[in-house]
Design a protein around this motif. Structure first.
Motif: not given
Length: 277
Positions: A140-144, A147-153, A163-164
């Protein structure tokens, strides 16, 4: 200013750390915020923080700490900054400010940091609340976080914030506030996302599970039954590994239970005030 609220900066050997302090009580209460600190620190937020957490102001001298200020350096050097290192920096800050022991409330990533503070520096922690957090990785946390890292990059602040929100709040709450997304997604955008990426990477690498038996203080674990970021199972697992702990799950709430539950702060206060007969 509200409840003697003020902003401060504590100097560490290799950096500085922003914090706010407020309250008229004598007992220290240390609050450690979550991953939102990667987008903005508590600098300049003293009055707002004091108002939000005013319930604690009479009984406690409340300190809310950000992570240290130079996290961009880690990103530029391709180095990690772990939750355990964050706890070491917090311990150094407490020592510098003359705080020998405190009640500690850690939320989300703040709860990960609080675990290591209690593990490695037990004398600092009198009583511990770990809210909507985990002790080790799960899908669960790995998927969340992925996704956030991809948006941030990509520098996609709008998608990151939506998403958050969608993963944090209950559907009842979201139905009321989704209409505000166009406005909210324009507020608080950081100059860059390096600080957030470093902290998100730390979340993705957190694993204190095998060391939880070192936590000796009385601990309250609070979770949400519908947590889409760390999972409800993570709260159950966390409480099960800490010797002197109790667990409370908010039914129907998710990762933002600490914001949505009307009794969250009073529940924390009740636990903090408890003394064994």
């Amino acid at each position: 200013m509200f409840w003697n609220a003020r902003s401060g900066v504590v100097r560490l050997p290799d950096a500085a750390m922003d914090y706010v302090v407020f309250g008229t009580g004598t007992q220290p209460l240390v609050m450690i915020p979550g991953l939102g600190d990667g987008l903005t620190t508590v600098k300049g937020m003293a009055a707002a923080m004091a108002y939000s957490y005013r319930m604690y102001a009479k009984d406690y001298q409340v300190y809310i700490f950000s992570r240290k200020n130079n996290l961009e350096t880690y990103y530029d050097l391709n180095q990690q900054y772990t939750t355990r290192e964050m706890a070491e920096d917090l311990a150094s800050a407490l020592k510098t400010l003359g705080i020998a022991q405190a009640k500690v409330l850690g939320v989300s990533q703040g709860g990960m940091i609080a675990q290591y503070l209690a593990i490695d520096h037990p004398s600092f922690v009198d009583r511990l609340v770990l809210a909507v957090t985990l002790s080790r990785q799960n899908p669960t946390v790995q998927n969340a976080v992925a996704g956030w890292l991809e948006f941030a990059r990509q520098g996609d602040y709008k998608s990151l914030m939506i998403d958050i929100a969608e993963k944090s709040y209950s559907e009842t709450y979201l139905r009321k506030y989704r209409r505000l997304y166009p406005v909210l997604c324009k507020i608080g955008r950081p100059k860059d996302f390096r600080r957030f990426i470093i902290q998100a990477d730390a979340c993705a690498g957190h694993n204190a599970y095998a060391l939880l038996n070192r936590i000796s203080c009385k601990t309250l674990v609070i979770g949400g039954s519908c947590d889409k970021i760390v999972s409800a199972a993570a709260s159950v697992e966390l409480a099960g590994q800490i010797k002197d702990s109790e667990l409370y799950l908010y039914e129907g709430l998710g990762h933002a239970a600490y914001e949505e539950a009307p009794d969250f702060n009073s529940r924390v206060m009740q636990f903090m005030r408890y003394t064994k007969p």
